[in-house]
Design a protein around this motif. Structure first.
Motif, PDB file in Angstrom:
ATOM      1  N   ARG A   1      -8.651   6.035  -3.516  1.00  0.00           N
ATOM      2  CA  ARG A   1      -8.358   4.596  -3.483  1.00  0.00           C
ATOM      3  C   ARG A   1      -9.335   3.906  -2.567  1.00  0.00           C
ATOM      4  O   ARG A   1      -9.802   4.504  -1.598  1.00  0.00           O
ATOM      5  CB  ARG A   1      -6.962   4.345  -2.879  1.00  0.00           C
ATOM      6  CG  ARG A   1      -5.857   4.582  -3.807  1.00  0.00           C
ATOM      7  CD  ARG A   1      -4.487   4.614  -3.191  1.00  0.00           C
ATOM      8  NE  ARG A   1      -4.353   4.166  -1.826  1.00  0.00           N
ATOM      9  CZ  ARG A   1      -3.649   3.108  -1.455  1.00  0.00           C
ATOM     10  NH1 ARG A   1      -3.112   2.316  -2.353  1.00  0.00           N
ATOM     11  NH2 ARG A   1      -3.496   2.821  -0.181  1.00  0.00           N
ATOM     12  N   ILE A   2      -9.636   2.656  -2.862  1.00  0.00           N
ATOM     13  CA  ILE A   2     -10.465   1.879  -1.925  1.00  0.00           C
ATOM     14  C   ILE A   2      -9.782   0.543  -1.667  1.00  0.00           C
ATOM     15  O   ILE A   2      -9.217  -0.056  -2.593  1.00  0.00           O
ATOM     16  CB  ILE A   2     -11.907   1.690  -2.450  1.00  0.00           C
ATOM     17  CG1 ILE A   2     -12.733   0.894  -1.437  1.00  0.00           C
ATOM     18  CG2 ILE A   2     -11.949   1.005  -3.806  1.00  0.00           C
ATOM     19  CD1 ILE A   2     -14.220   1.022  -1.608  1.00  0.00           C
TER      20      ILE A   2
ATOM     21  N   PHE B   1     -14.821  -6.230  -6.214  1.00  0.00           N
ATOM     22  CA  PHE B   1     -15.119  -4.949  -6.851  1.00  0.00           C
ATOM     23  C   PHE B   1     -15.518  -5.113  -8.314  1.00  0.00           C
ATOM     24  O   PHE B   1     -15.805  -4.144  -8.991  1.00  0.00           O
ATOM     25  CB  PHE B   1     -13.898  -4.020  -6.750  1.00  0.00           C
ATOM     26  CG  PHE B   1     -13.549  -3.686  -5.327  1.00  0.00           C
ATOM     27  CD1 PHE B   1     -14.248  -2.708  -4.644  1.00  0.00           C
ATOM     28  CD2 PHE B   1     -12.543  -4.361  -4.661  1.00  0.00           C
ATOM     29  CE1 PHE B   1     -13.940  -2.401  -3.328  1.00  0.00           C
ATOM     30  CE2 PHE B   1     -12.233  -4.068  -3.345  1.00  0.00           C
ATOM     31  CZ  PHE B   1     -12.936  -3.079  -2.675  1.00  0.00           C
TER      32      PHE B   1
ATOM     33  N   GLU C   1     -12.548   6.022  -7.569  1.00  0.00           N
ATOM     34  CA  GLU C   1     -11.471   6.222  -8.550  1.00  0.00           C
ATOM     35  C   GLU C   1     -11.711   7.469  -9.385  1.00  0.00           C
ATOM     36  O   GLU C   1     -10.765   8.163  -9.748  1.00  0.00           O
ATOM     37  CB  GLU C   1     -11.319   4.974  -9.420  1.00  0.00           C
ATOM     38  CG  GLU C   1     -10.650   3.869  -8.608  1.00  0.00           C
ATOM     39  CD  GLU C   1     -10.460   2.575  -9.356  1.00  0.00           C
ATOM     40  OE1 GLU C   1     -10.990   2.448 -10.487  1.00  0.00           O
ATOM     41  OE2 GLU C   1      -9.808   1.665  -8.795  1.00  0.00           O
TER      42      GLU C   1
ATOM     43  N   ARG D   1     -16.336   1.607  -6.052  1.00  0.00           N
ATOM     44  CA  ARG D   1     -14.955   1.758  -6.512  1.00  0.00           C
ATOM     45  C   ARG D   1     -14.869   2.777  -7.650  1.00  0.00           C
ATOM     46  O   ARG D   1     -13.961   3.593  -7.690  1.00  0.00           O
ATOM     47  CB  ARG D   1     -14.377   0.434  -6.992  1.00  0.00           C
ATOM     48  CG  ARG D   1     -12.965   0.697  -7.517  1.00  0.00           C
ATOM     49  CD  ARG D   1     -12.147  -0.503  -7.712  1.00  0.00           C
ATOM     50  NE  ARG D   1     -12.616  -1.288  -8.834  1.00  0.00           N
ATOM     51  CZ  ARG D   1     -11.985  -2.346  -9.293  1.00  0.00           C
ATOM     52  NH1 ARG D   1     -10.892  -2.742  -8.712  1.00  0.00           N
ATOM     53  NH2 ARG D   1     -12.458  -3.021 -10.294  1.00  0.00           N
TER      54      ARG D   1
END
Ligand code: ADP
Length: 385
Positions: free
Chosen positions: A359-360, A331, A354, A350
């Protein structure tokens, strides 16, 4: 990973706690042995020395202070009192038997036993206090080391993100400059294509030109997205519809790569709190990565659902799985293992997730392939899309 540097003087205990714990019992046994041996030897000296040697007995009786003080220093008040009791128990028969003919001296010696207890009490209390202060100082030092460590890591992360922000801004500025000339060049290529029909011997070069330009436009677009992020305009969004729209958009390019996109969308999902355009962008990046990770015959499985009041989308492929190493770095901007990759797709995704308060996560799947999971908040109850 960038190594964490420590400022000079920031002492961190080099002795592993398990080592200390392992050596403590052996050390204690040795000390107990020393105290017991000293007590026994002094008592033996008393019993072996005839009663008329007053001076020697006076010296021996003071030698009892040594094991008592050692026990206080090593084992605190409890150890000191126990040793004083042992010394008294060993010395008392000698006083009672050998000095019974001199009553005044005998009383004096018996009072000496009380002195043993007083010495043990005073030295033991002092030793206990010193030990507790030492323990507190050690705990404070360990706490300080931990805080220093955390600070170093935070500083390092800040420095890293600062570097990325600078790089991102620079890249976005460059991308901005390149994009317009590129668009003009693509327009010019389109005009030229009219003169060179598909069967023309020079047409192949125009196709190459066009393909490379498309790639450059796509990459510069990603740099711009990363360098100039827009705050999301959050509103109730139909997650299933967004996933279906991305699947529809990419179905043709997936087919060209020999990949089938399969969606399993949970019916009756509550609306997500999301910016549909940005969510679309985040999902496009995950879908494209999944498609690119597989060869012909691949299957990209996309599912949605709701778990513990959060909505989720999972994009799972059957490719080689994630590259070796920490997942976190996938990421990071500019990390790529693909020739010609920008390394920005997951960084952008990401950030979008965020910025949505979501969330990832990414993981390799046991029976092959990778799975990316995005979690998003649901829109407030009663909101309609
Ligand atoms: P790029 O696609 O330009 O490389 P990304 O940020 O999208 O940039 O991806 C970064 C890296 O993460 C990829 O180069 C690849 O190594 C890894 N990656 C991303 N998606 C997958 C996937 N589905 N399977 C395996 N590796 C992946």
């Amino acid at each position: 990973m960038i190594p964490v540097t420590r400022p000079p003087g920031s002492a961190v205990s080099q002795v592993p706690p398990s080592w200390e714990a392992a050596t403590r019992p052996a050390g204690s046994r040795l000390r107990i042995g020393a105290v017991a041996a000293a007590t026994f030897l002094v008592s033996l000296a008393h019993y072996l020395t005839p009663a008329e040697h007053f001076l020697l007995h006076n010296i021996y009786q003071r030698l009892y202070y040594i094991p008592i003080l050692l026990a206080c220093a090593w084992f605190g008040l409890r150890g000191g009192l126990l040793t004083a009791a042992a010394c008294a128990a060993l010395y008392a028969p000698h006083i009672l038997v050998h000095w019974r003919h001199i009553a005044a001296y005998q009383t004096n010696q018996l009072l000496e036993l009380v002195l043993f207890a007083v010495i043990a009490l005073v030295a033991g209390v002092l030793s206990d206090r010193e030990r507790s202060l030492r323990r507190r100082a050690e705990a404070t030092a360990a706490e300080r080391d931990r805080a220093l460590n955390d600070l170093q890591e935070t500083l390092e992360a800040l420095r890293r993100s600062d570097r990325f922000i600078t790089l991102g801004t620079l890249a976005a500025a460059m991308a901005h400059e390149i994009r317009n000339p590129l668009a003009a060049m693509r327009g010019a290529t389109e005009i030229l294509e009219r003169d060179y029909s598909p069967g023309h011997p020079r047409r192949e070069f125009l196709d190459i030109l066009r393909r490379e330009m498309e790639h450059l436009i796509e990459v510069t677009g990603k740099y711009l997205e990363y360098g100039k992020p827009q705050p999301p305009e959050l509103r109730p969004t139909d997650l299933n519809a967004t996933v279906a729209s991305v699947a529809g958009l990419l179905r043709r390019s997936a087919q060209r790569a020999g990949v089938v996109i399969e969606t399993r969308l949970e019916p009756d999902l509550p609306p997500a709190l999301a910016d549909p355009t940005q969510l679309h962008q985040a999902l496009v990046n995950l879908f494209l990565n999944g498609i690119q990770a597989m060869g012909a015959g691949g299957r990209l499985e996309v599912s949605t659902g709701c778990a513990s009041s959060a909505l989720f989308v999972e994009v799972r492929d059957h490719g080689p799985g994630l590259p070796e190493g920490p997942t976190e770095r996938l990421f990071e901007p500019f990390f790529t293992t693909k020739p010609g990759g920008s390394g920005l797709g997951l960084a952008v995704t990401r950030r979008i997730v965020e910025d949505h308060g979501g969330r990832i996560e990414a993981a390799s799947v046991e029976d092959g392939g990778a799975c990316f999971r995005i979690e998003l908040q649901t829109a407030p109850a009663g909101a309609v899309v």
